[in-house]
Design a protein around this motif. Structure first.
Motif, PDB file in Angstrom:
ATOM      1  N   GLN A 254       0.872  -1.178   0.000  1.00 55.13           N
ATOM      2  CA  GLN A 254       0.000   0.000   0.000  1.00 55.13           C
ATOM      3  C   GLN A 254       0.904   1.221   0.000  1.00 55.13           C
ATOM      4  OE1 GLN A 254      -3.624   0.698   0.392  1.00 55.13           O
ATOM      5  NE2 GLN A 254      -2.829   2.723  -0.059  1.00 55.13           N
ATOM      6  N   ILE A 255       0.939   1.954  -1.127  1.00 60.20           N
ATOM      7  CA  ILE A 255       1.778   3.144  -1.261  1.00 60.20           C
ATOM      8  C   ILE A 255       0.865   4.361  -1.294  1.00 60.20           C
ATOM      9  CG2 ILE A 255       3.459   4.355  -2.702  1.00 60.20           C
ATOM     10  CD1 ILE A 255       4.372   1.619  -3.733  1.00 60.20           C
ATOM     11  N   THR A 256       1.082   5.296  -0.366  1.00 59.74           N
ATOM     12  CA  THR A 256       0.240   6.482  -0.264  1.00 59.74           C
ATOM     13  C   THR A 256       1.092   7.730  -0.391  1.00 59.74           C
ATOM     14  OG1 THR A 256      -1.322   5.341   1.198  1.00 59.74           O
ATOM     15  CG2 THR A 256      -1.383   7.750   1.197  1.00 59.74           C
ATOM     16  N   ALA A 257       0.851   8.491  -1.446  1.00 59.84           N
ATOM     17  CA  ALA A 257       1.570   9.743  -1.698  1.00 59.84           C
ATOM     18  C   ALA A 257       0.593  10.895  -1.493  1.00 59.84           C
ATOM     19  CB  ALA A 257       2.132   9.758  -3.117  1.00 59.84           C
ATOM     20  N   ALA A 258       0.757  11.646  -0.408  1.00 61.18           N
ATOM     21  CA  ALA A 258      -0.191  12.704  -0.075  1.00 61.18           C
ATOM     22  C   ALA A 258       0.509  13.916   0.518  1.00 61.18           C
ATOM     23  CB  ALA A 258      -1.252  12.169   0.896  1.00 61.18           C
ATOM     24  N   ALA A 259       1.725  14.192   0.036  1.00 64.90           N
ATOM     25  CA  ALA A 259       2.496  15.336   0.529  1.00 64.90           C
ATOM     26  C   ALA A 259       2.154  16.569  -0.311  1.00 64.90           C
ATOM     27  CB  ALA A 259       3.989  15.044   0.450  1.00 64.90           C
ATOM     28  N   HIS A 260       1.382  17.465   0.241  1.00 64.97           N
ATOM     29  CA  HIS A 260       0.943  18.638  -0.505  1.00 64.97           C
ATOM     30  C   HIS A 260       2.149  19.451  -1.001  1.00 64.97           C
ATOM     31  CE1 HIS A 260      -1.618  21.935  -1.755  1.00 64.97           C
ATOM     32  NE2 HIS A 260      -0.846  22.768  -1.101  1.00 64.97           N
ATOM     33  N   GLY A 261       2.135  19.763  -2.296  1.00 55.59           N
ATOM     34  CA  GLY A 261       3.222  20.534  -2.872  1.00 55.59           C
ATOM     35  C   GLY A 261       4.491  19.736  -3.100  1.00 55.59           C
ATOM     36  N   GLY A 262       4.422  18.429  -2.881  1.00 55.04           N
ATOM     37  CA  GLY A 262       5.579  17.571  -3.065  1.00 55.04           C
ATOM     38  C   GLY A 262       5.450  16.717  -4.310  1.00 55.04           C
ATOM     39  N   SER A 263       6.244  15.660  -4.357  1.00 60.34           N
ATOM     40  CA  SER A 263       6.195  14.734  -5.477  1.00 60.34           C
ATOM     41  C   SER A 263       6.534  13.336  -4.987  1.00 60.34           C
ATOM     42  CB  SER A 263       7.170  15.154  -6.585  1.00 60.34           C
ATOM     43  OG  SER A 263       8.504  15.156  -6.111  1.00 60.34           O
ATOM     44  N   PHE A 264       6.032  12.350  -5.725  1.00 58.34           N
ATOM     45  CA  PHE A 264       6.337  10.951  -5.422  1.00 58.34           C
ATOM     46  C   PHE A 264       6.546  10.241  -6.745  1.00 58.34           C
ATOM     47  CE2 PHE A 264       6.331   6.714  -3.997  1.00 58.34           C
ATOM     48  CZ  PHE A 264       6.393   6.682  -2.606  1.00 58.34           C
ATOM     49  N   SER A 265       7.789   9.796  -6.977  1.00 53.91           N
ATOM     50  CA  SER A 265       8.151   9.201  -8.255  1.00 53.91           C
ATOM     51  C   SER A 265       8.614   7.759  -8.056  1.00 53.91           C
ATOM     52  CB  SER A 265       9.273   9.998  -8.921  1.00 53.91           C
ATOM     53  OG  SER A 265       8.879  11.339  -9.145  1.00 53.91           O
ATOM     54  N   ILE A 266       8.132   6.885  -8.934  1.00 54.10           N
ATOM     55  CA  ILE A 266       8.542   5.479  -8.935  1.00 54.10           C
ATOM     56  C   ILE A 266       9.210   5.235 -10.283  1.00 54.10           C
ATOM     57  CG2 ILE A 266       7.799   3.094  -8.681  1.00 54.10           C
ATOM     58  CD1 ILE A 266       5.300   4.140  -7.235  1.00 54.10           C
ATOM     59  N   ASN A 267      10.530   5.115 -10.271  1.00 46.86           N
ATOM     60  CA  ASN A 267      11.311   5.028 -11.505  1.00 46.86           C
ATOM     61  C   ASN A 267      12.211   3.793 -11.465  1.00 46.86           C
ATOM     62  OD1 ASN A 267      10.298   7.628 -12.124  1.00 46.86           O
ATOM     63  ND2 ASN A 267      12.019   8.593 -11.081  1.00 46.86           N
TER      64      ASN A 267
END
Length: 265
Positions: free
Chosen positions: A174-187
């Motif tokens: 379970q991956i949750t990306a919820a950082a306002h003004g941020g980024s979450f990259s899966i590369n």
């Protein structure tokens, strides 16, 4: 409190090492090139510092693993088991230093039964990474009982290949990306397969790039994008011979969400 610096290799196989508040060691700094091999480390959450390059190999970490050094690299090989206090239940890993900080999995391995919080405290360079490396083609498998979250405003979180390494990611987490003004990259370079849930929300800009092999969203898997949030999937490097993405699962877009697709589908 007490402090100890480890500059060499500590073979802890079959033993218990107790760190943190109230222990004889107190704060353990793994200095550049230092490593702990095997055994159990008992830490209430205040016992570790890795300011440069340190390593854990086949270690069980009992308690919260707080990794808070800006720019620090903590290499993981031969598996990492993280449990709660007293060895009960899943454990917690906090990655919070920023400054291109890395929790770096070296070699193919599976990581499960834990919560990983990726929340940078450094506003000037809020980038932190969970990396995969250690070989020509290596695979990190994130298990179904793993939770990865990023919620601190402005955090730039990455799950990606280590520099000059060819890597793949298989995730049931379970991956949750919820950082306002941020980024979450899966590369990655050798493909990404999702069996779990990946959610982007709260204006946390999402990116998925599988590299030279496809991104597969498997049957039963879910990708969700919340209102006011964008996800970009880039499969251009996979080439025209193979579709860059296969979706047998669900991609759920809220009203006001953006999904950008670049490459071959």
């Amino acid at each position: 409190g007490n402090r100890l610096s480890l500059s060499g290799v500590l073979d802890n196989t079959g033993a218990i090492l107790t760190l943190g508040s109230g222990s004889a060691i107190g704060l353990l700094t793994i200095a550049n090139g230092g490593a702990i091999i095997g055994g159990t480390v008992v830490d209430p959450g205040s016992g570790l510092s890795v300011p440069q390059n340190g390593a854990l190999s086949g270690v069980t970490w009992q308690g919260t693993l707080n990794f808070a050094n800006s720019g620090g690299v903590l290499a993981i090989s031969n598996g990492l088991t993280v449990t709660g206090a007293g060895g009960a239940g899943p454990g917690v890993v906090n990655i919070s230093g920023g400054g291109y900080q890395e929790l770096d999995f070296r070699g193919s391995q599976t990581f499960d039964n834990a919560t990983v919080n990726m929340n940078a405290g450094a506003s000037y360079n809020p980038r932190l990474e969970m990396d995969i490396g250690g070989g020509y083609i290596t695979t990190l498998t994130l298990g179904p009982n793993l939770t990865v979250t990023s919620t601190a405003d402005g955090t730039q979180a990455y799950i990606e290949n280590d520099l000059y390494n060819y890597t793949a990611l298989v995730t049931s987490a379970q991956i949750t990306a919820a950082a306002h003004g941020g980024s979450f990259s899966i590369n990655q370079t050798e493909g990404i397969t999702n069996f779990g849930t990946i959610s982007f929300s709260n204006g946390d800009a999402g990116g998925i790039d599988p590299g030279f092999n496809p991104f597969i969203n498997s049957a039963g898997a879910l990708i969700s994008v919340g209102s006011g949030t964008a996800l970009y999937i880039d499969t251009d490097a996979a080439g025209v011979a193979t579709p860059g993405m296969t979706n047998n699962g669900t991609i759920l877009l809220a009203s006001g969400a953006t999904l950008g697709l670049h490459g071959f589908y």
